[in-house]
Enzyme design. Structure first.
Site, mmCIF file in Angstrom:
data_model
loop_
_atom_site.group_PDB
_atom_site.id
_atom_site.type_symbol
_atom_site.label_atom_id
_atom_site.label_comp_id
_atom_site.label_asym_id
_atom_site.label_seq_id
_atom_site.Cartn_x
_atom_site.Cartn_y
_atom_site.Cartn_z
ATOM 1 N N HIS A 147 10.811 -8.442 1.200
ATOM 2 C CA HIS A 147 11.376 -8.788 2.514
ATOM 3 C C HIS A 147 12.558 -9.752 2.350
ATOM 4 O O HIS A 147 13.586 -9.612 3.006
ATOM 5 C CB HIS A 147 10.332 -9.508 3.374
ATOM 6 C CG HIS A 147 9.218 -8.651 3.860
ATOM 7 N ND1 HIS A 147 7.913 -8.880 3.523
ATOM 8 C CD2 HIS A 147 9.200 -7.559 4.671
ATOM 9 C CE1 HIS A 147 7.145 -7.992 4.098
ATOM 10 N NE2 HIS A 147 7.895 -7.165 4.802
ATOM 11 N N ASP A 204 8.676 2.234 1.649
ATOM 12 C CA ASP A 204 8.207 3.101 2.729
ATOM 13 C C ASP A 204 9.284 4.163 2.965
ATOM 14 O O ASP A 204 9.951 4.175 4.004
ATOM 15 C CB ASP A 204 7.965 2.265 3.987
ATOM 16 C CG ASP A 204 6.902 1.207 3.751
ATOM 17 O OD1 ASP A 204 5.744 1.568 3.545
ATOM 18 O OD2 ASP A 204 7.250 0.008 3.734
ATOM 19 N N SER A 261 4.307 -5.719 -1.724
ATOM 20 C CA SER A 261 3.821 -5.309 -0.417
ATOM 21 C C SER A 261 2.987 -6.434 0.162
ATOM 22 O O SER A 261 2.340 -7.182 -0.593
ATOM 23 C CB SER A 261 2.946 -4.053 -0.588
ATOM 24 O OG SER A 261 2.105 -3.877 0.530
ATOM 25 N N MET A 281 6.350 -7.077 9.657
ATOM 26 C CA MET A 281 5.057 -7.422 10.251
ATOM 27 C C MET A 281 4.550 -8.728 9.625
ATOM 28 O O MET A 281 3.348 -9.008 9.623
ATOM 29 C CB MET A 281 4.057 -6.286 10.036
ATOM 30 C CG MET A 281 4.509 -4.990 10.734
ATOM 31 S SD MET A 281 3.190 -3.864 11.129
ATOM 32 C CE MET A 281 2.595 -3.478 9.500
HETATM 33 O O1 PAF Z 1 7.471 -1.619 7.529
HETATM 34 C C1 PAF Z 1 6.974 -2.398 8.372
HETATM 35 O O2 PAF Z 1 6.690 -3.556 8.116
HETATM 36 C C2 PAF Z 1 6.712 -1.878 9.777
HETATM 37 O O3 PAF Z 1 6.340 -0.536 9.753
HETATM 38 C C3 PAF Z 1 7.897 -2.110 10.752
HETATM 39 C C4 PAF Z 1 9.124 -1.342 10.296
HETATM 40 C C5 PAF Z 1 8.209 -3.591 10.832
HETATM 41 C C6 PAF Z 1 7.533 -1.617 12.158
HETATM 42 O O4 PAF Z 1 6.430 -2.296 12.666
#
Ligand code: PAF
Length: 280
Positions: free
Chosen positions: A35, A150, A185, A28
């Site tokens: 990431h 998550d 995060s 997102m």
């Molecule tokens: O973890 C996230 O950033 C979101 O939940 C995802 C997996 C991109 C789905 O929108």
């Protein structure tokens, strides 16, 4: 390379034919080192990588949370380029993902979606399932990468693939942490320096659970964690649970033949932080 629309994406879809393995890192945005580690792993393991950046409205049960969610596209593109200029970046509009309107489909994920995030963020996992089903449909990746921060989401995504029959390997990757243990995060961008420092309380309490859960009664341990948070002026504990790693049902007492994981969600002002730790 930035791809804003389906048409641009389909122009590049022949990458799927030419290359043997297509990797997707769904995000997102507001990218952080966690990431980037997923993108690097995907880049090492796949012939072509797509990062999607889409703040998915159907997974936010709180409209305020959706409005406040950090959006930093220019910095995100720079960060992705720093990993590799070959990575494709797909930034769809809401209309493109939800041509019929932004509504979540309902999925029967079972117990893994019922407690913790499922309990406190009603409808959240249906929203996550809906957007990922759509992204998998459009992009048709061979592999998709998700962080273990998550953990419940990761379990839900594995279940989603079982339900939809989509042929995607789901790769779980270790949580990236700040020096004080705070899990990386996108929401950390909303914390002050002082709050970030104090947020080590989450990791400290997860470690406390890990060191004690085989020796002390579980309820006593959970009570201690609750008290630790009550003593901290900046943080409000939403939940702390120890759950069986398979069904994610919170435990009342520990059974020796099961594998467990500890989960915490807490607010710092209005910023919601979650984390978890394997107790094995
Ligand atoms: O973890 C996230 O950033 C979101 O939940 C995802 C997996 C991109 C789905 O929108």
């Amino acid at each position: 390379m930035l791809l804003g629309h389906f048409s641009e994406l389909t122009e590049h879809i022949d990458i799927k034919v030419k290359s043997s393995v297509l990797g997707l890192v769904p995000t997102m945005g507001a990218l952080h080192e966690g990431h980037l580690s997923l993108i690097k792993k995907a880049h090492m393991e796949c012939d072509k990588v797509i990062v999607s950046i889409f703040v998915n409205p159907t997974q936010f049960n709180n409209p305020d949370d959706l409005t406040k969610y950090p959006r930093t596209l220019d910095q995100d593109l720079d960060a992705i380029n720093s990993v590799s200029k070959d990575v494709l970046v797909y930034v769809p509009t809401v209309e493109e993902i939800y041509p019929e309107g932004a509504e979540a489909e309902h999925f029967e994920f079972g117990t893994i979606s019922k407690f913790m995030e499922g309990e406190y963020r009603q409808g959240h996992f249906d929203g996550v399932g809906t957007v990922l089903k759509r992204l998998f449909e459009v992009i048709n990746p061979d592999r998709a990468y998700f962080g273990e921060k998550d953990f419940q989401q990761l379990a839900v995504v594995r279940k989603l693939i079982e339900i939809t029959g989509q042929n995607v390997s789901i790769i779980g990757c270790e949580t990236f942490r700040e020096n004080n243990g705070l899990a990386k995060s996108s929401r950390n961008k909303l914390l002050t320096l002082e709050e970030k420092e104090q947020a080590g309380i989450i990791f400290e309490n997860l470690k406390y659970i890990k060191s004690n859960f085989r020796d002390k009664p579980l309820l006593e341990i959970l009570e201690k964690v609750k008290n630790n948070f009550e003593d901290s002026p900046l943080f409000n504990l939403e939940y702390c649970e120890v759950a069986d790693e398979k069904d994610l049902i919170p435990a009342k007492k520990i059974e020796s033949d099961k594998n467990y994981r500890a989960f915490i969600a807490a607010y710092c002002n209005n910023v919601r932080l979650i984390d978890n730790m394997s107790l094995n």
